[in-house]
Design an enzyme around this catalytic site. Structure first.
Site, PDB file in Angstrom:
ATOM      1  N   GLY A 100      10.742  -8.606   2.249  1.00 37.13           N
ATOM      2  CA  GLY A 100      10.939  -7.804   1.353  1.00 37.13           C
ATOM      3  C   GLY A 100      11.496  -6.454   1.840  1.00 37.13           C
ATOM      4  CG  HIS A 101       8.927  -4.029   4.025  1.00 37.34           C
ATOM      5  ND1 HIS A 101       7.727  -4.767   4.439  1.00 37.34           N
ATOM      6  CD2 HIS A 101       8.177  -2.948   3.181  1.00 37.34           C
ATOM      7  CE1 HIS A 101       6.563  -4.152   3.918  1.00 37.34           C
ATOM      8  NE2 HIS A 101       6.998  -3.282   2.984  1.00 37.34           N
ATOM      9  CB  SER A 160       1.841  -6.268   4.161  1.00 34.81           C
ATOM     10  OG  SER A 160       2.993  -5.475   3.913  1.00 34.81           O
ATOM     11  CE  LYS A 218       3.938  -7.291  -3.927  1.00 36.66           C
ATOM     12  NZ  LYS A 218       2.967  -6.889  -3.339  1.00 36.66           N
ATOM     13  N   GLY A 243      10.623  -2.195  -4.148  1.00 41.13           N
ATOM     14  CA  GLY A 243      10.755  -3.356  -4.468  1.00 41.13           C
ATOM     15  C   GLY A 243      10.061  -3.635  -6.045  1.00 41.13           C
TER      16      GLY A 243
END
Ligand code: PAF
Length: 271
Positions: free
Chosen positions: A32-33, A182, A145, A143
């Protein structure tokens, strides 16, 4: 890649630039990062990533302690991605000054995650407000999410007339459907399977709810998640993603927001 541990030297360096693309993180970097960094490259500005596990946004000490930490691995990855600046501040560097702007906390901060993690969003906005003051980024990459967080940061930026622009980036998923996070690092193999089964169950359910809204029966859904292996479900709600209002009937644009625990790991997502 230049690494900075204090804001003075960081500011001296970045002031030379026309604008900064900023990607705030708490480390434990994942796909994602990486996608946020790749997205930021398109804007051709210098890229600054921060790694700071912000204690003020954790409502439980144990959660803060168990949050994945792997700075060495993160640094290696960021070097490979050729970002320009990495800022790894100390607590004092971030909290040892009084910011010029006060945090604006929209009332949504008491809903969904805000209802179950008291003080969480106040903690997120506190740290983001400080980062924005230190860095004055042209763009901030976040993001989807964490859509709730994006909404609240956006409201703060609007209210406080901050010129930084938020770039919302799509949620990146593992092959098994789970949103990259994470916290996934804290799941073992069988727990990962449970999270994947829950994702596919809700993914399919959302499609069915869109066609027939009466299928949205929260208690039944919560029980189904427990049967699939969740320990506890904090919430499962439909929200209009633009207005961030809870929806109570058929509406094409809603997202299904949910938060639940697998053993001690809390996972959130929206689909
Ligand atoms: O999304 C996160 O990782 C954090 O909430 C953020 C934006 C870095 C603030 O600590």
């Amino acid at each position: 890649m230049k690494i900075f541990k204090d804001k003075q030297t960081l500011q001296e360096e970045i002031l030379k630039n026309k604008g900064i693309s900023f990607i705030p993180t708490m480390g434990g970097l994942h796909k994602g990062h990486i996608s946020l960094i790749k997205r930021s490259k398109k804007l051709k500005l210098k890229i600054l990533v921060s790694i700071f596990i912000n204690p003020k946004q954790f409502n439980k000490k144990s959660d803060f302690k168990s949050y994945p930490r792997n700075t060495k691995k993160d640094i290696k990855l960021l070097k490979k991605l050729k970002i320009n600046y990495l800022y790894i501040p100390t607590y004092k560097d971030i909290y040892g000054f009084k910011p010029k702007k006060k945090v604006f906390l929209d009332k949504f901060s008491k809903k969904l995650c805000g209802k179950f993690r008291k003080g969480h969003f106040a903690g997120v906005l506190n740290v983001v407000n400080r980062f924005v003051e230190i860095i004055n980024p042209k763009y901030i990459f976040l993001g989807k999410k964490d859509y709730q967080q994006i909404y609240l940061i956006r409201r703060h930026i609007e209210k406080r007339k901050i010129s930084s622009k938020i770039i919302e980036c799509k949620t990146i998923r593992e092959k098994n459907g789970i949103a990259c996070s994470s916290r996934n690092l804290n799941l073992n193999k069988s727990q990962t399977k449970i999270a994947s089964n829950i994702f596919y169950y809700l993914y399919d359910l959302k499609k069915r709810i869109k066609k027939n809204y009466s299928l949205f029966k929260q208690n039944k859904i919560k029980n189904d998640l427990i049967t699939l292996g969740a320990k506890k479900v904090d919430y499962i709600e439909n929200y209009d993603v633009k207005s961030f209002k809870k929806i109570r009937g058929p509406n094409k644009k809603f997202n299904l927001f949910f938060a639940y625990y697998i053993k001690d790991t809390r996972l959130i997502d929206n689909i």
